[in-house]
Design a protein around this motif. Structure first.
Motif, short mmCIF file in Angstrom:
data_model
loop_
_atom_site.label_atom_id
_atom_site.label_comp_id
_atom_site.label_asym_id
_atom_site.label_seq_id
_atom_site.Cartn_x
_atom_site.Cartn_y
_atom_site.Cartn_z
N PRO A 1 0.79 -1.24 0.00
CA PRO A 1 0.00 0.00 0.00
C PRO A 1 0.83 1.29 0.00
CG PRO A 1 -0.01 -1.00 2.18
CD PRO A 1 0.64 -1.98 1.27
N PHE A 2 2.15 1.19 0.27
CA PHE A 2 2.98 2.39 0.34
C PHE A 2 4.02 2.48 -0.77
CE2 PHE A 2 1.62 1.52 4.73
CZ PHE A 2 1.03 2.74 5.04
N HIS A 3 4.36 1.37 -1.38
CA HIS A 3 5.37 1.37 -2.46
C HIS A 3 4.77 0.67 -3.67
CE1 HIS A 3 9.06 1.05 -4.65
NE2 HIS A 3 9.79 1.54 -3.66
N GLU A 4 4.58 1.43 -4.75
CA GLU A 4 3.84 0.93 -5.91
C GLU A 4 4.57 -0.14 -6.70
OE1 GLU A 4 6.31 4.45 -7.23
OE2 GLU A 4 5.08 3.90 -5.50
N ASP A 5 5.86 -0.39 -6.42
CA ASP A 5 6.63 -1.38 -7.16
C ASP A 5 6.77 -2.72 -6.43
OD1 ASP A 5 7.03 0.39 -9.23
OD2 ASP A 5 8.96 1.09 -8.47
N ILE A 6 6.24 -2.81 -5.23
CA ILE A 6 6.41 -4.01 -4.41
C ILE A 6 5.10 -4.77 -4.29
CG2 ILE A 6 7.10 -4.90 -2.15
CD1 ILE A 6 9.37 -3.58 -3.72
N PHE A 7 5.16 -6.09 -4.48
CA PHE A 7 3.98 -6.92 -4.24
C PHE A 7 4.42 -8.27 -3.69
CE2 PHE A 7 5.13 -8.11 -8.59
CZ PHE A 7 4.91 -9.49 -8.62
N MET A 8 3.47 -9.00 -3.13
CA MET A 8 3.78 -10.34 -2.62
C MET A 8 2.73 -11.34 -3.11
SD MET A 8 2.90 -10.20 1.44
CE MET A 8 1.40 -9.43 2.06
N SER A 9 3.13 -12.59 -3.09
CA SER A 9 2.26 -13.68 -3.54
C SER A 9 2.36 -14.84 -2.57
CB SER A 9 2.67 -14.14 -4.94
OG SER A 9 3.98 -14.69 -4.91
N CYS A 10 1.34 -15.68 -2.59
CA CYS A 10 1.40 -16.91 -1.78
C CYS A 10 0.74 -18.04 -2.55
CB CYS A 10 0.74 -16.71 -0.41
SG CYS A 10 -1.06 -16.48 -0.46
N SER A 11 1.08 -19.27 -2.17
CA SER A 11 0.69 -20.40 -3.00
C SER A 11 0.47 -21.68 -2.21
CB SER A 11 1.79 -20.63 -4.05
OG SER A 11 1.62 -21.83 -4.75
N GLU A 12 -0.11 -22.66 -2.91
CA GLU A 12 -0.25 -24.01 -2.38
C GLU A 12 1.09 -24.69 -2.19
OE1 GLU A 12 -3.05 -25.77 -1.54
OE2 GLU A 12 -4.27 -23.97 -1.86
N ASP A 13 2.16 -24.15 -2.81
CA ASP A 13 3.47 -24.79 -2.72
C ASP A 13 4.23 -24.43 -1.44
OD1 ASP A 13 4.35 -22.20 -3.14
OD2 ASP A 13 5.29 -22.59 -5.08
N TRP A 14 3.52 -23.83 -0.45
CA TRP A 14 4.04 -23.49 0.87
C TRP A 14 4.82 -22.17 0.90
CZ3 TRP A 14 6.40 -28.54 3.43
CH2 TRP A 14 5.45 -29.56 3.36
N ARG A 15 4.98 -21.52 -0.25
CA ARG A 15 5.86 -20.36 -0.29
C ARG A 15 5.10 -19.03 -0.31
NH1 ARG A 15 9.82 -20.83 -5.12
NH2 ARG A 15 7.97 -21.70 -6.12
#
Length: 234
Positions: free
Chosen positions: A83-97
């Motif tokens: 929400p504060f830096h427009e170039d950063i994002f995260m993801s999550c998955s079934e692969d535990w990561r």
């Protein structure tokens, strides 16, 4: 007033095998399972697929993907822009990561293995480096990249069931977590996860020297980026 649906693009399967272009089309369509729109760049959005791909797309250009990130080995459950830096994002998955990306690079900046399928993630609306994740084994994992880049500050089992959704309160240091039995759990964050940052810590303010929350939080994320790669030290 009627709410109408408007198709933006077809999620085409692509081949990312060695020796082939990552944008080589395959027959058929991919199964989309996560989406998030950039808060500052209105046309830009991310899509995660059942195949583990993360695609950057634009509402203004629907013919093909703008970019494909090296995402996951299994389905992507959630994608969240910072929400504060427009170039950063995260993801999550079934692969535990759980993975954190910087927009200019297709490989993750940092990756966490949480030992079970990660069903949802969320950034704190009060601190740019704080985020949390919910996993299938009933655990909540809370992180602050400004304090620890490798491990969560707290991992707590709050249910014997699968946790499905997680969100921060927009006004207080509280986490709200949902599970697959339709229960909602509320958690109060510990003091070590409430460190927002101040101008006195070198995070700056606006031109008038006022306490500018957005600028301070963006600079806090920039400090983290610089700590893992000098090219982000600007």
């Amino acid at each position: 007033t009627e709410l109408k649906m408007e198709p933006m693009m077809d999620l085409k399967l692509i081949d990312s095998c060695a020796g082939k272009s990552e944008d080589s089309p395959l027959h058929g369509l991919a199964g989309g399972c996560a989406i998030d729109f950039n808060r500052k760049l209105d046309n830009l959005f991310l899509v995660g697929t059942e195949e583990g791909m993360i695609h950057e797309c634009s509402k203004a250009y629907s013919a093909q993907y703008l970019k494909t990130f090296e995402g996951h080995r299994m389905g992507v459950n959630a994608l969240k822009w910072n929400p504060f830096h427009e170039d950063i994002f995260m993801s999550c998955s079934e692969d535990w990561r759980l993975q954190i990306f910087e927009h200019s690079s297709t490989v993750p900046l940092i990756s966490f293995d949480l030992g079970n399928a990660v069903n949802d993630v969320c950034w704190s609306p009060l601190s740019s480096t704080v985020f949390a994740a919910a996993t299938t084994d009933g655990k909540v994992h809370a992180f602050d990249l400004a304090q620890n880049k490798r491990d969560p500050l707290c991992s707590q089992k709050i249910a014997r069931t699968k946790l499905t959704k997680i969100s921060f309160s927009s006004k207080d240091f509280i986490l709200i977590v949902g599970d697959d039995r339709s229960l909602v759990h509320t958690l109060k964050m510990s003091p070590n996860l409430r460190k927002i940052g101040t101008p006195q810590q070198g995070l700056g303010g606006n031109e008038g020297g006022q306490f500018d929350t957005a600028t301070i939080q963006r600079n806090k994320m920039v400090q983290f980026l610089a700590s893992i790669n000098k090219k982000y030290a600007q």
